[in-house]
Design a protein around this motif. Structure first.
Motif, PDB file in Angstrom:
ATOM      1  N   LEU A 125       0.779  -1.233   0.083  1.00  0.00           N
ATOM      2  CA  LEU A 125       0.265  -0.148  -0.074  1.00  0.00           C
ATOM      3  C   LEU A 125       0.972   1.194   0.044  1.00  0.00           C
ATOM      4  O   LEU A 125       0.583   2.362  -0.712  1.00  0.00           O
ATOM      5  N   ALA A 126       2.027   1.329   0.855  1.00  0.00           N
ATOM      6  CA  ALA A 126       2.759   2.269   0.810  1.00  0.00           C
ATOM      7  C   ALA A 126       3.397   2.801  -0.339  1.00  0.00           C
ATOM      8  O   ALA A 126       3.714   3.668  -0.793  1.00  0.00           O
ATOM      9  N   ASP A 127       3.852   1.614  -0.935  1.00  0.00           N
ATOM     10  CA  ASP A 127       4.961   1.731  -2.587  1.00  0.00           C
ATOM     11  C   ASP A 127       3.780   2.306  -3.349  1.00  0.00           C
ATOM     12  O   ASP A 127       4.167   3.105  -4.082  1.00  0.00           O
ATOM     13  N   VAL A 128       2.476   2.086  -3.347  1.00  0.00           N
ATOM     14  CA  VAL A 128       1.292   2.441  -4.375  1.00  0.00           C
ATOM     15  C   VAL A 128       1.206   4.055  -4.094  1.00  0.00           C
ATOM     16  O   VAL A 128       1.147   4.895  -4.831  1.00  0.00           O
ATOM     17  N   THR A 129       0.910   4.476  -2.708  1.00  0.00           N
ATOM     18  CA  THR A 129       0.420   5.912  -2.378  1.00  0.00           C
ATOM     19  C   THR A 129       1.727   6.746  -2.367  1.00  0.00           C
ATOM     20  O   THR A 129       1.647   7.815  -2.590  1.00  0.00           O
ATOM     21  N   GLY A 130       2.957   6.004  -2.505  1.00  0.00           N
ATOM     22  CA  GLY A 130       4.118   6.866  -2.458  1.00  0.00           C
ATOM     23  C   GLY A 130       4.425   7.024  -4.115  1.00  0.00           C
ATOM     24  O   GLY A 130       5.087   8.202  -4.375  1.00  0.00           O
ATOM     25  N   ALA A 131       4.054   6.234  -4.897  1.00  0.00           N
ATOM     26  CA  ALA A 131       4.379   6.330  -6.206  1.00  0.00           C
ATOM     27  C   ALA A 131       3.333   6.744  -7.287  1.00  0.00           C
ATOM     28  O   ALA A 131       3.940   7.671  -8.287  1.00  0.00           O
ATOM     29  N   LEU A 132       2.090   6.423  -6.922  1.00  0.00           N
ATOM     30  CA  LEU A 132       1.030   6.962  -7.995  1.00  0.00           C
ATOM     31  C   LEU A 132       0.857   8.270  -7.909  1.00  0.00           C
ATOM     32  O   LEU A 132       0.719   8.893  -9.098  1.00  0.00           O
ATOM     33  N   PRO A 133       0.756   9.009  -6.985  1.00  0.00           N
ATOM     34  CA  PRO A 133       0.830  10.623  -7.028  1.00  0.00           C
ATOM     35  C   PRO A 133       1.687  11.120  -7.986  1.00  0.00           C
ATOM     36  O   PRO A 133       1.463  12.131  -8.685  1.00  0.00           O
ATOM     37  N   LEU A 134       2.803  10.492  -7.879  1.00  0.00           N
ATOM     38  CA  LEU A 134       4.118  11.247  -8.779  1.00  0.00           C
ATOM     39  C   LEU A 134       3.887  10.903 -10.301  1.00  0.00           C
ATOM     40  O   LEU A 134       4.024  11.552 -10.915  1.00  0.00           O
ATOM     41  N   ALA A 135       3.388   9.450 -10.337  1.00  0.00           N
ATOM     42  CA  ALA A 135       3.070   9.176 -11.685  1.00  0.00           C
ATOM     43  C   ALA A 135       1.981   9.677 -12.606  1.00  0.00           C
ATOM     44  O   ALA A 135       2.024   9.693 -13.786  1.00  0.00           O
ATOM     45  N   VAL A 136       0.973  10.397 -11.807  1.00  0.00           N
ATOM     46  CA  VAL A 136       0.078  10.792 -12.645  1.00  0.00           C
ATOM     47  C   VAL A 136       0.127  12.228 -12.553  1.00  0.00           C
ATOM     48  O   VAL A 136      -0.519  13.095 -13.619  1.00  0.00           O
ATOM     49  N   ALA A 137       1.216  12.950 -12.000  1.00  0.00           N
ATOM     50  CA  ALA A 137       1.738  14.118 -12.178  1.00  0.00           C
ATOM     51  C   ALA A 137       1.996  14.886 -13.630  1.00  0.00           C
ATOM     52  O   ALA A 137       1.543  15.817 -13.992  1.00  0.00           O
ATOM     53  N   PRO A 138       2.586  13.829 -14.402  1.00  0.00           N
ATOM     54  CA  PRO A 138       2.646  14.376 -15.834  1.00  0.00           C
ATOM     55  C   PRO A 138       1.636  14.619 -16.642  1.00  0.00           C
ATOM     56  O   PRO A 138       1.483  15.099 -17.902  1.00  0.00           O
ATOM     57  N   TYR A 139       0.423  14.003 -16.305  1.00  0.00           N
ATOM     58  CA  TYR A 139      -0.728  14.076 -16.750  1.00  0.00           C
ATOM     59  C   TYR A 139      -1.707  15.605 -16.404  1.00  0.00           C
ATOM     60  O   TYR A 139      -2.537  15.798 -16.843  1.00  0.00           O
ATOM     61  N   GLY A 140      -0.877  16.149 -15.612  1.00  0.00           N
ATOM     62  CA  GLY A 140      -1.452  17.404 -15.145  1.00  0.00           C
ATOM     63  C   GLY A 140      -2.151  17.245 -13.833  1.00  0.00           C
ATOM     64  O   GLY A 140      -2.801  18.233 -13.303  1.00  0.00           O
ATOM     65  N   VAL A 141      -2.130  16.181 -13.338  1.00  0.00           N
ATOM     66  CA  VAL A 141      -2.960  15.753 -11.997  1.00  0.00           C
ATOM     67  C   VAL A 141      -2.168  16.510 -10.997  1.00  0.00           C
ATOM     68  O   VAL A 141      -1.001  16.308 -10.463  1.00  0.00           O
ATOM     69  N   ASP A 142      -2.820  17.154  -9.825  1.00  0.00           N
ATOM     70  CA  ASP A 142      -2.269  18.040  -8.945  1.00  0.00           C
ATOM     71  C   ASP A 142      -2.699  17.092  -7.749  1.00  0.00           C
ATOM     72  O   ASP A 142      -3.674  16.874  -7.286  1.00  0.00           O
ATOM     73  N   ALA A 143      -1.667  15.871  -7.297  1.00  0.00           N
ATOM     74  CA  ALA A 143      -2.038  15.065  -6.209  1.00  0.00           C
ATOM     75  C   ALA A 143      -1.382  15.606  -4.827  1.00  0.00           C
ATOM     76  O   ALA A 143      -0.290  15.954  -4.943  1.00  0.00           O
ATOM     77  N   ARG A 144      -2.010  15.200  -3.900  1.00  0.00           N
ATOM     78  CA  ARG A 144      -1.653  15.448  -2.488  1.00  0.00           C
ATOM     79  C   ARG A 144      -2.035  14.267  -1.584  1.00  0.00           C
ATOM     80  O   ARG A 144      -3.131  13.761  -1.726  1.00  0.00           O
ATOM     81  N   VAL A 145      -1.092  14.008  -0.756  1.00  0.00           N
ATOM     82  CA  VAL A 145      -1.227  12.742   0.017  1.00  0.00           C
ATOM     83  C   VAL A 145      -1.594  13.108   1.449  1.00  0.00           C
ATOM     84  O   VAL A 145      -0.754  13.802   2.229  1.00  0.00           O
ATOM     85  N   LEU A 146      -2.768  12.582   2.076  1.00  0.00           N
ATOM     86  CA  LEU A 146      -2.987  12.818   3.220  1.00  0.00           C
ATOM     87  C   LEU A 146      -2.623  11.604   4.113  1.00  0.00           C
ATOM     88  O   LEU A 146      -3.318  10.525   3.944  1.00  0.00           O
ATOM     89  N   LEU A 147      -1.913  11.826   5.308  1.00  0.00           N
ATOM     90  CA  LEU A 147      -1.574  10.479   6.252  1.00  0.00           C
ATOM     91  C   LEU A 147      -1.312  11.007   7.676  1.00  0.00           C
ATOM     92  O   LEU A 147      -1.104  12.119   7.821  1.00  0.00           O
ATOM     93  N   PRO A 148      -1.477  10.133   8.628  1.00  0.00           N
ATOM     94  CA  PRO A 148      -1.245  10.643  10.085  1.00  0.00           C
ATOM     95  C   PRO A 148       0.323  10.926  10.178  1.00  0.00           C
ATOM     96  O   PRO A 148       1.106  10.393   9.756  1.00  0.00           O
ATOM     97  N   ALA A 149       0.563  11.771  10.927  1.00  0.00           N
ATOM     98  CA  ALA A 149       1.756  12.202  11.412  1.00  0.00           C
ATOM     99  C   ALA A 149       2.410  11.184  12.710  1.00  0.00           C
ATOM    100  O   ALA A 149       2.473  11.476  13.806  1.00  0.00           O
ATOM    101  N   TYR A 150       2.717   9.991  12.212  1.00  0.00           N
ATOM    102  CA  TYR A 150       3.408   9.172  13.043  1.00  0.00           C
ATOM    103  C   TYR A 150       4.585   9.655  13.634  1.00  0.00           C
ATOM    104  O   TYR A 150       5.022  10.454  12.835  1.00  0.00           O
ATOM    105  N   PRO A 151       5.355   9.080  14.629  1.00  0.00           N
ATOM    106  CA  PRO A 151       6.613   9.680  14.981  1.00  0.00           C
ATOM    107  C   PRO A 151       7.477   9.669  13.950  1.00  0.00           C
ATOM    108  O   PRO A 151       7.780   8.811  13.341  1.00  0.00           O
ATOM    109  N   GLY A 152       8.254  10.645  13.769  1.00  0.00           N
ATOM    110  CA  GLY A 152       9.210  10.552  12.805  1.00  0.00           C
ATOM    111  C   GLY A 152       9.053  11.233  11.455  1.00  0.00           C
ATOM    112  O   GLY A 152       9.768  11.352  10.507  1.00  0.00           O
ATOM    113  N   VAL A 153       7.645  11.021  11.172  1.00  0.00           N
ATOM    114  CA  VAL A 153       7.083  11.392   9.769  1.00  0.00           C
ATOM    115  C   VAL A 153       7.296  12.968   9.570  1.00  0.00           C
ATOM    116  O   VAL A 153       7.837  13.195   8.288  1.00  0.00           O
TER     117      VAL A 153
END
Ligand code: ADP
Length: 526
Positions: free
Chosen positions: A36-64
């Motif tokens: 899941l982490a690999d997908v949500t880390g890569a897909l937002p960047l992969a759709v960027a060349p199409y003009g998609v402005d993607a942002r990722v919301l996740l919890p601020a676990y320690p160290g994040v």
């Protein structure tokens, strides 16, 4: 099911300018327990060349938060399920635009990763921790940030799925607590325009359904109507995942075969009826991999860089891995590896059963994984009994997972079910031929080295079915036979390494889906 043409349509779609909010419990490189982490880390960047402005919301676990550059608070989040929080925006090392739910009372704890406490069990308040994530997702959808409101809210797994319930029902707040004023009060979200963002739920694994006692519903701030059988009620409990399935505009799974499998009683895990009720909303899009992170020609974790054209250097990785793990440094022994959670889903008990035949065929086995105690012990015992031929590293080790992919000859993925699977894709990229069960995404991504496929030069690995010890052992023996013919093996390796496994195709399919959802989104009911 939706039909999405899997063509690379960057040019046609370049002017998309769709804003997409990913809501997810994990995201590489910030926090990862699985694919899941690999997908949500890569897909937002992969759709960027199409003009998609993607942002990722996740919890601020320690160290994040410390991993972000330019981190700043952009909104206060008062009354966040028992405490106050803040929304923090920043940028991850890979360029990902990130929004964090900073809420010390929910996320700043030790324990074993994002979901488990120190005792190895789920945190008892996981329903609140991920309701909070979902609630913030819904607020962003409803215009929390004045300068950025998504057109599509893309939810990932049960931890994010309650967003759909909050968008439908809102949230009733418990009586005001301390009376203390939040740092900066947030106005109740105002729906500034009459069009609500479209919603998409991606199910990465239907086995994780977010089940909690029905008595907890009021603590989530949801009304009794939400617990209807046509709502999020699931055999007397409440299911976060079902909320997403019921109330999202579309549902996707991470491979076409898994999208078909989840409609059957055998693989639907109790959700097949709900999913069958509206099959037109369901689509399967196979994951890609981030081939900047997973590239044997540049991977900083491997001993010697190589590519399909410079394959000879792969051998140095094999020797190094054998030495590192205490295996006999024999180039002529087919080295099989496993990089996996050690669970029943992953079918690794079957591998223990097939191990005698793997060894009899002259193979070696290296296992990296953690999970069920019984499986961990089983592989430990095997390593003791077959010193020099079987090695196990119990734990989670990202750099070692790269060295395993680079050093092994083949990777075994005998899953009983597999929504997509990523390690077989890394195996293809690294010329480490996958030996896989013919299920889900494994069936979609590996071409079996049968006689016809070998003749046509399209084979990329080995499939077996049904998922049992005998067929697995046969597939391993077939792999050993092919390995004994270096030229034939090398042909398959080269074919595997040049097969397209990046995000290109999948990103195009997601962009088309986003556009389709935006085009048909409906005015907010009043
Ligand atoms: P799942 O998400 O069901 O666990 P996937 O194959 O989709 O399975 O993704 C697993 C991801 O986690 C891959 O990136 C794999 O390399 C990684 N992984 C699994 N176990 C380990 C481990 N013990 N150490 C390092 N990486 C691991």
């Amino acid at each position: 099911m939706y039909r999405v043409a899997c063509t690379d349509r960057v040019d046609q779609l370049r002017s998309t300018a769709v804003k997409v909010l990913f809501v997810t419990p994990e995201c590489y490189p910030l926090v990862k327990t699985g694919g899941l982490a690999d997908v949500t880390g890569a897909l937002p960047l992969a759709v960027a060349p199409y003009g998609v402005d993607a942002r990722v919301l996740l919890p601020a676990y320690p160290g994040v938060r410390d991993q972000l550059t330019g981190a700043e608070m952009v909104a206060a989040l008062p009354d966040l399920f028992g405490g106050e929080g803040a929304l923090v925006a920043g940028t991850a090392g890979n360029g990902l635009r990130v929004l964090l739910v900073a809420a010390p009372h929910l996320y700043e704890r030790g324990g074993g990763g994002p979901y488990l406490g120190p005792d190895g069990h789920d945190w008892p308040d996981n329903h609140l921790r991920f309701a909070a994530l979902s609630w913030v997702g819904a607020q962003l959808a409803d215009g929390l940030l004045p300068d950025w409101r998504p057109d599509v809210v893309h939810l990932h797994d049960w931890q994010a799925a309650l967003t759909a319930a909050y968008l439908r029902f809102g949230r009733s707040h418990p009586a005001k607590s301390s009376g203390k004023k939040p740092a900066r009060a947030v106005a109740a979200p105002v729906v500034a325009d009459p069009v609500r963002p479209a919603t998409l739920l991606t199910i990465h694994n239907l086995a994780f359904q977010g089940l909690f006692g029905a008595h907890l519903l009021p603590t989530l701030g949801l009304p009794p109507a939400a617990l209807d059988v046509d709502g999020m009620e699931y055999w007397g409990n409440l299911s976060f995942l079902k909320a997403g399935v019921q109330w999202c505009d579309a549902v996707s799974t991470v491979s076409p075969t898994y999208a078909r499998e989840v409609l059957t009683p055998e693989q639907g895990m109790g959700f097949d009826g709900v999913l069958r009720a509206r099959p037109d909303r369901l689509i399967g899009i196979a994951n890609g991999i981030d081939d900047t992170v997973w590239n044997p020609a540049t991977d900083p974790d491997v001993v010697a860089h190589y590519s399909a054209r410079r394959l000879v250097a792969k051998a140095a990785n094999k020797t190094a891995l054998q030495t590192e793990l205490g295996l006999d440094a024999r180039p002529d022994a087919a080295l099989f590896c496993v990089v996996s959670r050690l669970t029943t889903q992953k079918g690794l008990d079957l591998l223990l059963g097939a191990l005698p035949r793997l060894l009899a065929a002259g193979g070696q086995l290296a296992v990296l994984g953690s999970g069920d105690r019984e499986l961990e012990d089983g592989f430990r015992r095997a390593a003791e009994q077959h010193h020099g031929r079987v090695a196990v590293h119990v734990g989670y080790d990202e750099p070692l997972s790269h060295r395993m992919q680079a050093g092994a000859d083949a990777i075994i993925v005998p899953s009983r079910f597999e929504p997509c699977g990523l390690t077989q894709l890394y195996g293809l990229r690294y010329g480490t031929l996958p030996v896989v069960a013919r299920v889900g995404g494994l069936a979609d991504t590996v071409i079996d080295a049968n006689g016809a496929a070998l003749r046509d030069g399209v084979a990329t690995g080995f499939q077996f079915s049904p998922v049992d010890v005998g067929p697995l052992a046969e597939a391993i023996e077939r792999a050993c036979d092919l390995f004994a013919d270096p030229l034939a093996w090398q042909r398959v390796v080269k074919r595997a390494m040049t097969r397209e496994v990046g995000w290109g195709v999948a990103a195009g399919a997601y962009v088309e889906l986003y556009e389709r959802l935006v085009a048909r989104r409906s005015p907010v009911a009043t």
